[in-house]
Design a protein around this motif. Sequence first.
Motif, PDB file in Angstrom:
ATOM      1  N   ASP A  34     -34.401  19.733   3.695  1.00 37.15           N
ATOM      2  CA  ASP A  34     -35.710  20.360   3.510  1.00 37.15           C
ATOM      3  C   ASP A  34     -36.595  19.524   2.581  1.00 37.15           C
ATOM      4  O   ASP A  34     -37.819  19.495   2.733  1.00 37.15           O
ATOM      5  N   ILE A  35     -35.969  18.840   1.628  1.00 38.16           N
ATOM      6  CA  ILE A  35     -36.729  17.970   0.728  1.00 38.16           C
ATOM      7  C   ILE A  35     -37.292  16.788   1.504  1.00 38.16           C
ATOM      8  O   ILE A  35     -38.468  16.432   1.365  1.00 38.16           O
ATOM      9  N   TYR A  36     -36.461  16.168   2.348  1.00 47.37           N
ATOM     10  CA  TYR A  36     -36.943  15.065   3.179  1.00 47.37           C
ATOM     11  C   TYR A  36     -38.120  15.513   4.043  1.00 47.37           C
ATOM     12  O   TYR A  36     -39.145  14.837   4.127  1.00 47.37           O
ATOM     13  N   SER A  37     -37.956  16.669   4.680  1.00 50.13           N
ATOM     14  CA  SER A  37     -39.014  17.183   5.552  1.00 50.13           C
ATOM     15  C   SER A  37     -40.294  17.441   4.764  1.00 50.13           C
ATOM     16  O   SER A  37     -41.397  17.093   5.206  1.00 50.13           O
TER      17      SER A  37
ATOM     18  N   GLY B  12     -55.129  18.847 -11.673  1.00 51.41           N
ATOM     19  CA  GLY B  12     -54.332  18.381 -10.543  1.00 51.41           C
ATOM     20  C   GLY B  12     -53.110  19.242 -10.346  1.00 51.41           C
ATOM     21  O   GLY B  12     -52.946  20.289 -10.979  1.00 51.41           O
ATOM     22  N   SER B  13     -52.241  18.806  -9.451  1.00 57.55           N
ATOM     23  CA  SER B  13     -51.026  19.561  -9.156  1.00 57.55           C
ATOM     24  C   SER B  13     -49.891  18.601  -8.831  1.00 57.55           C
ATOM     25  O   SER B  13     -50.116  17.447  -8.458  1.00 57.55           O
ATOM     26  N   LEU B  14     -48.676  19.085  -8.989  1.00 58.64           N
ATOM     27  CA  LEU B  14     -47.481  18.294  -8.717  1.00 58.64           C
ATOM     28  C   LEU B  14     -46.425  19.244  -8.155  1.00 58.64           C
ATOM     29  O   LEU B  14     -46.064  20.228  -8.793  1.00 58.64           O
ATOM     30  N   THR B  15     -45.961  18.955  -6.940  1.00 58.27           N
ATOM     31  CA  THR B  15     -44.966  19.800  -6.275  1.00 58.27           C
ATOM     32  C   THR B  15     -43.677  19.012  -6.100  1.00 58.27           C
ATOM     33  O   THR B  15     -43.679  17.928  -5.514  1.00 58.27           O
TER      34      THR B  15
ATOM     35  N   LEU C 145     -42.016  14.093   3.961  1.00 60.78           N
ATOM     36  CA  LEU C 145     -42.603  13.462   5.139  1.00 60.78           C
ATOM     37  C   LEU C 145     -43.814  14.222   5.653  1.00 60.78           C
ATOM     38  O   LEU C 145     -44.718  13.632   6.240  1.00 60.78           O
ATOM     39  N   HIS C 146     -43.842  15.534   5.412  1.00 61.66           N
ATOM     40  CA  HIS C 146     -44.968  16.347   5.854  1.00 61.66           C
ATOM     41  C   HIS C 146     -45.993  16.555   4.732  1.00 61.66           C
ATOM     42  O   HIS C 146     -46.886  17.393   4.858  1.00 61.66           O
ATOM     43  N   ASN C 147     -45.829  15.782   3.642  1.00 60.37           N
ATOM     44  CA  ASN C 147     -46.778  15.806   2.526  1.00 60.37           C
ATOM     45  C   ASN C 147     -46.866  17.169   1.852  1.00 60.37           C
ATOM     46  O   ASN C 147     -47.900  17.519   1.279  1.00 60.37           O
ATOM     47  N   GLU C 148     -45.781  17.928   1.924  1.00 58.95           N
ATOM     48  CA  GLU C 148     -45.736  19.215   1.237  1.00 58.95           C
ATOM     49  C   GLU C 148     -45.142  19.075  -0.159  1.00 58.95           C
ATOM     50  O   GLU C 148     -45.277  19.972  -0.988  1.00 58.95           O
ATOM     51  N   LEU C 149     -44.463  17.954  -0.415  1.00 56.45           N
ATOM     52  CA  LEU C 149     -43.875  17.663  -1.713  1.00 56.45           C
ATOM     53  C   LEU C 149     -44.351  16.308  -2.204  1.00 56.45           C
ATOM     54  O   LEU C 149     -44.585  15.396  -1.410  1.00 56.45           O
ATOM     55  N   ASP C 150     -44.468  16.169  -3.522  1.00 56.62           N
ATOM     56  CA  ASP C 150     -44.822  14.884  -4.113  1.00 56.62           C
ATOM     57  C   ASP C 150     -43.572  14.089  -4.488  1.00 56.62           C
ATOM     58  O   ASP C 150     -43.533  12.874  -4.313  1.00 56.62           O
ATOM     59  N   LEU C 151     -42.576  14.777  -5.003  1.00 58.21           N
ATOM     60  CA  LEU C 151     -41.331  14.134  -5.423  1.00 58.21           C
ATOM     61  C   LEU C 151     -40.156  14.999  -4.983  1.00 58.21           C
ATOM     62  O   LEU C 151     -40.293  16.201  -4.798  1.00 58.21           O
ATOM     63  N   GLY C 152     -39.000  14.362  -4.842  1.00 53.35           N
ATOM     64  CA  GLY C 152     -37.786  15.097  -4.528  1.00 53.35           C
ATOM     65  C   GLY C 152     -36.644  14.625  -5.405  1.00 53.35           C
ATOM     66  O   GLY C 152     -36.627  13.485  -5.865  1.00 53.35           O
ATOM     67  N   ILE C 153     -35.700  15.508  -5.669  1.00 53.14           N
ATOM     68  CA  ILE C 153     -34.463  15.157  -6.367  1.00 53.14           C
ATOM     69  C   ILE C 153     -33.342  15.397  -5.363  1.00 53.14           C
ATOM     70  O   ILE C 153     -33.088  16.542  -4.982  1.00 53.14           O
TER      71      ILE C 153
ATOM     72  N   ARG D 110     -42.326   9.342  -1.007  1.00 58.28           N
ATOM     73  CA  ARG D 110     -42.764   8.642   0.196  1.00 58.28           C
ATOM     74  C   ARG D 110     -43.294   7.261  -0.174  1.00 58.28           C
ATOM     75  O   ARG D 110     -44.097   7.120  -1.096  1.00 58.28           O
ATOM     76  N   LYS D 111     -42.848   6.245   0.560  1.00 61.87           N
ATOM     77  CA  LYS D 111     -43.186   4.864   0.214  1.00 61.87           C
ATOM     78  C   LYS D 111     -44.690   4.628   0.191  1.00 61.87           C
ATOM     79  O   LYS D 111     -45.213   3.979  -0.713  1.00 61.87           O
TER      80      LYS D 111
END
Length: 298
Positions: free
Chosen positions: A131-134, A91-94, A137-145, A272-273
Amino acid sequence: MELRQLEYFMAVCQELHFTRAADKLGIAQPSLSQQIRTLEHEIGSPLFDRVGKKTIITEAGKILLSHSYSVFHELSQARAAISELQGLKRGSLTIGALLTVVNYLLPPTVISFHERYPNVKLSVQGLRTGDIYSGLLHNELDLGIVFMPMEHEELETIPLCKQELALAAPLNHPVTQERSVTIEALRETPSILLPGNYHLRQLLNERCRALDFAPQPVLEMTTMESIINMVAQGVGVTVLPKAYLDYIADPRIRIVPIANPAITTQIGVVYRKNKYLCAASRVFMEQLIATVKTQSPG
């Protein structure tokens, strides 16, 4: 309608330029244009207006774009759920992390996670909060700090830790003789700060505005490394997270606490919720929270 067509359509929406979108997709521009025309024919409505050299998304295009994000979001959910059957064997985690924390807060968790789950591809990107929010929301990231508070109906945040800001000055600067300073130090002292679209700069502007002045940096720079180099060369002082300044332990600068009052920010983990939190996301969050608690028991 094919997924490939939607992917092409989303690329054009992002670039608003057919040639750039084609280059990004690695296809010829005529092929991209043909696919978009085919999609418009199936939809029964133009998706883009071509006004001179400008490409503008139509109302129909905006509706399709919103649903396209949902389609790819559901597909990513399905992939995550299916990969869960494999546990953490692949798997992967971004992760998108603030530039101010990516260097000192995440490494212990990243190293520990990679050692335990070497087959999970882990990508950590240093980004600004917006950019983290974006990306989420665009499913380019799994988690943000990110910095908190954060208010968005589609995002959920878990508090992680508090961050205290401090002043950094060249070794021979008069301010280094003080045990602590107030934010008033920025009123007259030349400074090097992050640009105005960064959260930390906005926080500083807000605190200074409350004292009826605005910081007037002699330089604005987008990376903390470059700011520290300018401080070390005597160009001016700066204000950055104390944990970062302690972490780099640059012998060319002196750290002076900010007091009366101290300035702190809250860091949190955001996701993302309605996104399926795969095992990799959950385990990484748990390890990160545990690591931060160990480093900052208070």
